[in-house]
Design an enzyme around this catalytic site. Structure first.
Site, PDB file in Angstrom:
ATOM      1  N   GLY A 171     -23.189 -15.404   4.137  1.00  0.00           N
ATOM      2  CA  GLY A 171     -23.321 -16.350   3.039  1.00  0.00           C
ATOM      3  C   GLY A 171     -24.427 -17.351   3.300  1.00  0.00           C
ATOM      4  N   GLY A 172     -24.169 -18.590   2.897  1.00  0.00           N
ATOM      5  CA  GLY A 172     -25.178 -19.642   3.041  1.00  0.00           C
ATOM      6  C   GLY A 172     -25.621 -19.822   4.475  1.00  0.00           C
ATOM      7  N   GLY A 406     -62.408  -5.173   2.951  1.00  0.00           N
ATOM      8  CA  GLY A 406     -61.637  -6.405   2.865  1.00  0.00           C
ATOM      9  C   GLY A 406     -60.903  -6.693   4.152  1.00  0.00           C
ATOM     10  CB  ALA A 407     -59.164  -4.515   6.556  1.00  0.00           C
TER      11      ALA A 407
END
Lengths: 516, 180, 502
Positions: A171-172, A406-407
């Site tokens: 949970g939290g 781009g790399a």
């Protein structure tokens, strides 16, 4: 003071009360689950005899949970001690008390320790073994969690925060670990999930076990939530100590120096043979790392997740560096969504804590594909780019082989603030790989050729020789120096030494807007 | 100021257990007087190196060459005369835990076939709900430019196929699940 | 017949066989030429040759050792007299043999015609029938459809095997146990054949369970003389790949040897065979033998025959090729003692013999009069995915089979290899196997007679455990005994501190 007198006797009696709980009988309960107790874990974590507990005697705020005798400490041990001689704060949840559930007092103890760690600039370690919020206390426990999250974020980038999951975290409760810098998990006895198997069954009617939903191997390999997974609790805690030996206590300090007794000018002829002559043949970048760093020792982070990029800590001449390396062995070392995110977070950690960055580059580009594009590769790849551009710590790149398109830009190139860029003679730097480039540049010639494949291969070789080599970049100053692989270690040590006092002016701002 | 990190008390005995994949255990007790006991028996066992770079373990008049193949955390793979042995090195505490977990782990009804190495799926040879027998090839994984047949480790029914042809997989990814 | 003395020899092969050929060539005073490829630019065989032809800049898609045009062109450039193809690659390519012939270069091997006829299994069978050599019952020629296959299978009785016409190496073969499987297996076999050999035609024959694999070494000249040099037994196979071979075979009596040898010669004669070659037979439990195929090249396992006959087969092969008359008569051939060859491949026996790539860091072999090692690697050699995974052939001999086996164990224990995993543990397990020692061999030996494909030695395992433990302790000590120097860590210069805290 009279040690026979009332004051002292009362004092001693209080101490006895606490010992009652931490008995072998209680320990047996934990051991029977294959787990250690909260206090045994603390003993393993700290240097012998250095742990000081605080808030030993606080009791639960809840009034109606059925037992007359309130158990001291409210299910969490907090305090401070020394790890390798350095101060660290800890909270260790005790599953044997109300399942380690988090009540308001329990939360307040943790918050107190968090505040103290932040005030004193010391790392905070959370040993988590808890059933979650204490249902009896309702909103008070939720408020407690919120307070912990708030402090987690406040401390982020100021002191290292480490979460060690040694039991359930549901949970939290999972969000506190998620907010911290590193998450350790112990295989087979720790679980993390937002909604448990029962809810999954109810809502989706799918059967899934604890292990399959949120076990250590899932988080270590698939989700990437956990950075370190160990077989047992002893090794997990050893891992925490080891990690701390690489990182500073706060964002003002340099990382700790350890004399590794390794020769600085070590000449490594083997490095000349690690990268295969065939540019399409994979190799293990960890072999390169082992030969460069002190004693061949490193600590890999997120080993099982996005294996196409390596991240981890090592030492060069005794000083910590953070290594980001493309792994040609996996997916040819391409960058994908997971690899970008994994590396970006690591870079930002190193930048926050004055850890210099070493980039070992062999990347043919970003991974093509519908899944990647639809999954937001643009956005996630930008994270990596952002993290590199933003980093002000010393940054050195060595291009081992491919560095395309781009790399090339993203992987710590000179123009996004890389301080030193070296290349091995095997480096290929270009807008795209030779085969792709030739297909565009010589489209006409290729269409007309009789033996297309042969011409393509010949042209690709020509392209490799004339354009895609490191000397073109060296001539233009994008590469500071093309180096003999055998002297990489020496070059790197002197580069990092030169950068030791690096400082970059950062314009005033609240914070940048990283593409999340 | 130089501080010494916490150290195991050199004067006391240190016990380590090497646990084989077949759950066979080898106990090494390093005594305070610098002697070693192998499986509770005092032994003369040591490691030697020669000029050619071969490493040997010498024990009871035998001398065998050993080679470290891989190590990760406390897991080791050691090669002796061409056969590799896998161990995990345990302390008495972690050994107890392991034994306990082995006892209590629910015997899973499904067997997961995991990728032994990163690579690309060239072909899937089975379909869901088909029966396979142990040792039968169920898919072909290309890694290091070679096609490797991945064999079923159990006899059973294909429960789920998590990959498709041409997918790239990482080491340890679950490829196929088989119901025993 | 014209006779041309070979002075320059191009070896269109690599690895141990290239070195083996160079050895004999040197003995005969022949200059040797080898091919250097980009895939193995520093291979050991290059160091043995007189002249290296550099193919490293070759950009053809075709692998170098299969590139007929390039090899012929190179041979002409260097004006070599002959080409030796070794085994594999172009050794059994009739087109290549014909090209050599057309260009006036001696092809060291039989005629293109013989290669073609023996290479096509259907023709080979027809020749065998014609010469009354016993053969497994089966289809006469290729089988066009599953329907046809069913008919033939019903006639000869199950089990039957469906095989690719131009197959080899175990691909394109399927065993059919009963009528229901015929159609499925037919398609599987022909699909596989189409993929592997670009030829989907298949044929059917009777399947013999657990036979022995017996082959006869043939030697013939261009003057019509053909003799045999005894047999080899290669029953230890995995997926039709030979792993251990020996000569002679325990299964053959002197009488049977004579009969089979004559039949082998008959086959060779049917194509006017004029080189070294091998005729393969299957031998069943009742000592019936069936002709399988003829290999028209020097075999990997030729050293066992050399060891017990004392005849240098490569020398004979070269001499026959240049037109010499056979100087050995059948009655001169004596089989002395016993020889066993173990193939040491870079394969991981613990992972089902999967190839193990890597660099050989160290390698050393035993020496002695009973041991012969043919190898193409040395320290630093790389096992690449481009070629077969053979590291070495270990040939061990003795006066008797028992002695040869005893010598084998000693020899194989002395082979030391660091860096790659090899099939040595498998060889050891075979040597230690009772049935192997007794000579109870057949082609399903590995599946049926062995408990495991390797033996774990409990003592070795303990020693491995100790080594692992010691390494772990060493690491632990490094982690714990390191000194952290905090002052050095805190040592931030005023320059930095002022700028860091604005």
């Amino acid at each position: 003071m009279d040690i026979e007198g009332k004051y002292f006797k009362d004092f001693l009696a209080r101490g006895e009360k606490q010992k009652n709980h931490r008995s072998e009988k209680t320990a047996e309960k934990q051991h029977s689950k294959g787990k250690l107790t909260a206090w045994e874990r603390i003993e393993l974590l700290f240097d012998e005899g250095t742990f000081e507990e605080i808030d030993k005697f606080v009791t639960s705020a809840s009034v109606d949970f059925g037992k007359a005798d309130k158990i001291l400490g409210d299910g969490v041990i907090t305090g401070h001690g020394k790890i390798s001689g350095r101060l660290a704060f800890v909270f260790s949840q005790d599953f044997t008390i109300m399942g380690g559930s988090l009540g308001s007092v329990h939360a307040a103890k943790i918050a107190k320790i968090q505040d103290m760690a932040l005030k004193t600039g010391a790392p905070l370690i959370g040993l988590i073994d808890s059933g979650g919020a204490r249902i009896q206390e309702g909103v008070q426990s939720l408020a407690g969690y919120s307070g912990i999250f708030f402090r987690n974020v406040k401390s982020s980038g100021v002191i290292p925060q480490i979460s060690v999951i040694m039991g359930p975290a549901a949970g939290g409760a999972v969000y506190s670990p998620a907010l911290t810098d590193f998450v350790f998990m112990t295989d087979k006895t720790s679980y993390m999930f937002v909604t448990g198997p029962n809810v999954v069954k109810e809502v989706l009617n799918e059967d899934v076990s604890f292990e399959e939903l949120g076990g250590a191997s899932i988080h270590g390999k698939k989700s990437g939530v956990s950075h370190f997974v160990y077989d047992d609790e002893e090794n997990t805690i050893k891992g925490v100590r080891r990690l701390l030996s690489y990182i500073p206590s706060n964002n003002m300090e340099h990382p700790p120096f350890i004399d590794t007794f390794d020769v600085e000018g070590r000449f490594e002829e083997k490095l000349r043979d690690v990268v295969p002559d065939d540019p399409n043949k994979p190799y293990d970048v960890k072999d390169v790392i082992r030969l460069i760093v002190d004693n061949g020792r490193y600590m890999e982070v997120s080993e099982g997740f996005a294996q196409n990029i390596f991240i981890g800590f090592a030492r060069l001449a005794g000083k910590t560096i953070g290594i980001i390396a493309n792994q040609p062995k996996v997916l040819a070392g391409t960058l994908d969504i997971n690899a970008s995110m994994k590396a970006a977070r690591f870079i930002r950690f190193c930048d926050a804590y004055n850890i210099p960055l070493l980039v070992l580059e062999d990347v043919p580009g970003f991974l093509p594909g519908i899944n990647q594009e639809h999954g937001g590769l643009i956005k996630h790849g930008a994270k990596l780019l952002y993290a590199f551009c933003e980093a002000v710590v010393p940054r050195v790149t060595v291009i081992l082989r491919k560095s395309y398109g781009g790399a090339y830009c993203v992987m710590n190139s000179k123009n996004i603030g890389g301080d030193f860029n070296f290349a091995w003679p095997t480096a290929e730097i270009a807008v795209m790989g030779p085969e792709g480039a030739v297909a565009i540049l010589y489209k006409k010639e290729l269409d007309e050729a009789e033996d297309k494949a042969k011409l393509k291969k010949d042209l690709a070789q020509k392209y490799r020789n004339e354009i895609a080599n490191p000397y073109v970049a060296e001539d233009k100053g994008y590469i500071d120096e093309v180096i003999d692989p055998a002297v990489t270690r020496t070059k790197l040590i002197s580069a990092f030494q030169a950068l030791e006092n690096k400082h970059v002016y950062v314009p005033d701002r609240r914070h940048g807007n990283i593409p999340l | 100021m130089i501080l010494k990190i916490k150290n195991k008390d050199k004067k006391s005995d240190n016990k380590y257990i090497a646990l084989g994949l077949d759950k066979k255990k080898y106990e090494f007790l390093f005594k305070a007087d610098n002697t070693v006991a192998v499986n509770k028996k005092k032994s003369d066992i040591r490691i030697e190196e020669d000029d050619d770079g071969f490493t040997y373990v010498v024990w009871e008049s035998r001398r065998v060459p050993v080679e470290l193949v891989e190590k990760n955390q406390n897991r080791y793979e050691v090669l002796v005369n061409g056969i590799s042995y896998k161990f995990s090195i345990e302390s008495p505490i972690s050994y107890k835990r392991k034994k306990f977990l082995d006892k209590t782990q629910i015997q899973s009804k499904t067997e997961s076939i995991i990728a032994p190495m990163p690579g690309k799926i060239i072909d899937v040879l089975v379909e869901p709900n088909t029966h396979v027998s142990q040792g039968e090839a169920i898919l072909i994984l290309e890694a290091m430019k070679m096609q490797n047949e991945i064999l079923s480790t159990v006899t059973g029914k294909i429960k789920s196929i998590n990959i498709r042809k041409d997918d790239n997989v990482m080491k340890d990814d679950v490829l196929i699940e088989i119901e025993k | 017949m014209e006779k041309k003395i070979i002075k320059k020899l191009l070896i269109a092969n690599r690895g141990e066989i290239a070195i083996r050929i160079i050895e004999t060539a040197k003995k005969l005073g022949i200059e040797t030429y080898v091919i250097k490829t980009a895939k193995e630019p520093s291979a050991l065989y290059l160091k043995h040759a007189d002249v290296i032809c550099d193919f490293t800049q070759n950009t053809n898609e075709l692998p170098e050792f299969l590139d007929v045009e390039l090899i012929i062109k190179t041979a002409k450039e260097h004006k070599v007299d002959a080409i030796h193809p070794g085994y594999g690659f172009l050794a059994e390519n009739p087109y290549f043999a014909q090209c050599c012939d057309d260009e006036g270069i001696i092809f060291i091997g039989p005629s293109a015609d013989a290669i073609y006829k023996m290479g096509n299994k259907t023709i080979a069978k027809q020749l065998a029938i014609k010469h009354k050599v016993p053969l497994l019952e089966g289809s006469s020629g290729n089988v066009p459809s599953p329907k046809e296959a069913l008919k033939i299978a019903e006639k000869i009785g199950y089990p039957v095997i469906i095989k690719a016409a131009s197959g080899g190496g175990g691909r394109g073969m399927r065993i059919v146990e009963d009528a229901s499987q015929v159609e499925k297996m037919f398609h599987l076999a022909s699909n596989e054949a189409a993929k592997a050999f670009d030829d989907s035609s298949v044929f059917i024959e009777k399947y013999v369970r657990n036979p022995r694999h017996i082959e006869f070494q043939i030697l013939g000249d261009k003057h019509g003389n053909i003799i045999h040099l005894g047999e080899r037994e290669c029953s230890i196979q995995r997926k039709h790949q030979k792993l251990i071979e020996e000569s002679p075979s325990v299964a053959l009596s002197e009488e049977l040897r004579k009969i089979m040898g004559e039949q082998a010669i008959n086959i060779a004669k049917s194509v006017k065979y004029c080189s070294v070659g091998t005729v393969e037979f299957l031998l069943d439990d009742d000592m019936n033998f069936y002709f399988m195929e003829m290999n028209t090249r020097i075999q990997v396992e030729h050293p066992v025959t050399e060891t017990i006959t004392g005849i240098d087969l490569i020398e004979q092969q070269i001499k026959m090729a240049q037109g010499d008359k056979l100087s050995i008569k059948q009655e001169d051939v004596q089989l002395n003692g016993w020889a066993i060859e173990y193939r040491i491949n870079a394969e991981d026996v613990q992972a089902n013999f999967s190839p193990f790539l890597g660099t050989i860091q160290h390698i050393s072999f035993p020496k002695g009069k009973n041991v012969r090692v043919d190898t193409g690697v040395e320290d630093g050699s790389v096992i690449t995915p481009y070629y077969d995974s053979m590291v070495a052939k270990l040939i061990v001999s003795g006066e008797t089979r028992e002695k040869a086996i005893a010598n084998s164990l000693v020899a194989i224990n002395k082979v030391k290899i660091k860096g790659v995993k090899t099939t040595i543990p498998f060889c050891k397990a075979v040597i230690e196997n009772k049935d192997f020692q007794l000579g109870n061999l057949n082609t399903s030996f590995i599946d049926k007679k062995m408990d495991g494909i390797f033996n774990e030695d409990p003592d070795e395992k303990l020693m491995a455990a100790f080594f692992a433990t010691m390494d772990y302790i060493k690491d632990e000590q490094m982690d714990e005994a390191a000194y952290v120097d905090f002052e050095k860590g805190r040592n931030i210069t005023p320059w930095l501190i002022k700028r860091r805290i604005k």
